[in-house]
Design a protein around this motif. Structure first.
Motif, short mmCIF file in Angstrom:
data_model
loop_
_atom_site.label_atom_id
_atom_site.label_comp_id
_atom_site.label_asym_id
_atom_site.label_seq_id
_atom_site.Cartn_x
_atom_site.Cartn_y
_atom_site.Cartn_z
N MET A 27 -26.24 79.11 37.30
CA MET A 27 -27.65 79.80 37.20
C MET A 27 -28.46 79.25 36.06
N SER A 28 -27.92 78.22 35.00
CA SER A 28 -28.75 77.54 34.22
C SER A 28 -28.66 75.91 34.27
N ALA A 84 -28.41 81.58 44.17
CA ALA A 84 -28.49 82.46 42.95
C ALA A 84 -28.91 83.89 43.52
N PHE A 85 -29.66 83.94 44.61
CA PHE A 85 -30.01 84.96 45.19
C PHE A 85 -29.00 85.92 45.79
N THR A 86 -27.76 85.42 45.86
CA THR A 86 -26.55 85.91 46.54
C THR A 86 -25.41 86.08 45.68
N MET A 87 -25.18 85.18 44.67
CA MET A 87 -24.00 84.86 44.05
C MET A 87 -23.67 86.07 42.87
N GLN A 134 -35.29 80.55 33.37
CA GLN A 134 -34.67 80.52 34.87
C GLN A 134 -35.62 79.48 35.59
N VAL A 135 -34.86 78.30 35.96
CA VAL A 135 -35.62 77.31 36.82
C VAL A 135 -36.21 77.84 37.97
N LEU A 136 -35.82 78.96 38.67
CA LEU A 136 -36.36 79.35 39.89
C LEU A 136 -37.19 80.54 39.56
N MET A 137 -37.97 80.45 38.59
CA MET A 137 -39.04 81.57 38.53
C MET A 137 -40.09 81.66 39.36
#
Length: 502
Positions: free
Chosen positions: A440-441, A411-414, A153-156
């Protein structure tokens, strides 16, 4: 359409005025009036409305926090985070921190909290924000943790802002009504007088001005507003537009929430003509400045324009009652059971004037030939309808929903709203699944474009919902305190941000 708050307003104000002897204590004590009493205040539910305003960053802190203005990731219990590659991030933990029960804040405590959040032993709703990602936390040393994400996850760093770090002795089989954390306030009690917190004088950070805080639960907007007016409370959440009549006390702010009506696609809602008709038959502008604030913005999708992945090419559905009625008639002629009763389910005290909103929409939809019945439901029952596993025998219904995404990325919705494996998804579309998985990736422009295309397909080709509004909140702040609400105030209300009037 009757205005319930106005009908009750005079009586409620008189009731509160008579109770002026109960006025909030002087000095550094504050009282906050909120609409709904939560079922729990567990630190692994810091993203849940009604829990977060009490717990998040007050009792239980997260590893990072987001700037309310631009969603920039800021340190909290984590001071540094480094991508080690292959899905692993190394997290450096803050020194000099202890839990309210005296236990040390260290790598082992973080591992326990993350493991608990991901386990099936308790229903931690914060994990829905992390969707299909499996996290494995490993202590490197006393103040260093490696967190591995599968898939990577790039959004860690943003994920870390959803991870409430509860005390290591927290139950792994039951949700807590008495959370232990590291925050500037610690839990005292929860009884008929509300939830009481007291200042943690051993807190690692800046000492708050507030010493004691009490959260009381009052369902009527007019009552909450009157409590602040008479001095029984200092701050009141979710004031309805008609009750926000004091410019000296009432503060309006964009709250990051978006509303929609989710469609459970059983007959007749499984026919796309009916889903189109519902959108065309809803006069969104009619509710702006009437039962809703004049500052709400009609929505085209379930994320805010500032969020990466928002599709600016999508347009608000026009109001076209003739076309909507024609689609219903066409579907009826084709054998679609349009006369079947469709439940329109709202959640009690979700947002001000929700019953009036749903009653107005019900009338619009009845006018185009649909049989719609409004039904209000308490939060606990409503949650059973919106989360998987769904009942196998669900009939057609429509559910009022509200969702906040201040996290900078779609990402936090889809995933959990639209992917076939999502916790709150009604969809099973391979093209959308593929776009979400791919996005997401990805990073940069590719991520943005894939999320935007997924939103286009959802809005134009599937229509799983009736988009409503980007919402505005009204908060009443009394003269004893200074507090300026921001875009996160309804989901992360920090008592440390309250200053006492001089």
């Amino acid at each position: 359409m009757p205005n319930r708050s106005h009908i009750l307003g005079g009586a409620l104000f008189a009731l509160v005025a008579t109770a002026s002897s109960l006025a909030v204590a002087q000095g550094a004590d504050v009282k906050i009036a909120v609409p709904v009493e939560p079922a729990n205040i567990d630190g692994c539910n810091t993203t849940v409305n009604g829990i977060n305003t009490i717990v998040k960053e007050n009792i239980v802190e997260t590893l990072t926090v987001l700037d309310p203005n631009d969603s920039k990731v800021l340190p909290r219990l984590a001071t540094k985070w480094d991508d080690q590659g292959n899905g692993t991030w190394r997290i450096s933990l803050r020194e000099g921190v202890t839990f309210h029960d005296g236990k040390p804040f260290n790598a082992d405590a973080v591992v326990k909290a993350i493991t608990r959040m991901q386990s099936t032993g308790v229903t931690c709703l914060d994990r829905t924000k992390i969707a299909n990602v499996k996290l494995t936390a490993t202590a490197v040393d006393e103040k260093t943790v490696d967190i591995h994400a599968d898939p990577a996850q790039v959004l860690m760093p943003v994920f870390l802002s959803f991870m409430g770090i509860v005390g290591p002795d927290t139950s792994t089989t039951e949700l807590s009504r008495a959370p232990v954390g590291t925050g500037p306030f610690q839990f005292v009690s929860w009884d008929g007088d509300g939830v009481k917190l007291k200042r943690n004088d051993k807190y690692w950070g800046k000492k708050p001005e507030v010493e004691n805080a009490t959260y009381v639960f009052r369902g009527e907007s007019a009552l909450r507003a009157a409590m602040v007016k008479t001095g029984e409370a200092d701050i009141a959440f979710a004031i309805a537009p008609q009750d926000a009549d004091d410019p000296k006390m009432d503060k309006s702010f964009l709250n990051g929430e978006t509303t929609r009506i989710r469609l459970i696609m059983q007959p007749p809602l499984d026919d796309i003509r009916i889903r189109q008709a519902l959108n065309l038959g809803f006069d969104r502008q009619a509710l702006v400045g009437t039962v809703l604030s004049d500052k709400v913005v009609p929505a085209t999708q379930f994320i805010l324009p500032k969020i990466n992945g928002y599709n600016p090419d999508l347009k608000v559905w026009p109001f076209d009652v003739d076309k909507a009625a024609a689609l219903v008639a066409e579907a009826k002629a084709a054998g679609v059971p349009v006369d079947k009763e469709i439940r329109l389910v709202g959640r009690t005290n979700f947002f001000p004037n929700e019953p009036e909103v749903l009653e107005a929409i019900q009338q619009m939809w009845q006018a185009i030939g649909l049989n719609v019945k409004v039904e209000m439901m308490e939060s606990a029952e409503w949650l059973k309808l919106v989360n998987k596993p769904y009942p196998a025998d669900r009939s057609a219904m429509m559910i009022q929903e509200m969702h906040d995404n201040n996290n900078g990325d779609a990402a936090f919705t889809m995933y959990f709203r639209y992917h076939s494996k999502g916790q709150q998804s009604e969809m099973n579309n391979s093209a959308v699944d593929s776009l979400i998985d791919k996005a997401m990736s990805e990073t940069g422009e590719h991520r943005t474009k894939d999320f935007q295309e997924a939103n286009r397909i959802i809005a134009d080709e599937i229509i799983p919902a009736v988009p409503q509004y980007h919402m505005v909140s009204q908060m009443r702040v009394g003269p004893r305190v200074n507090y300026e609400p921001n875009g996160l105030s309804t989901v992360q209300f920090e008592l440390s941000d309250i200053a006492l009037s001089k």
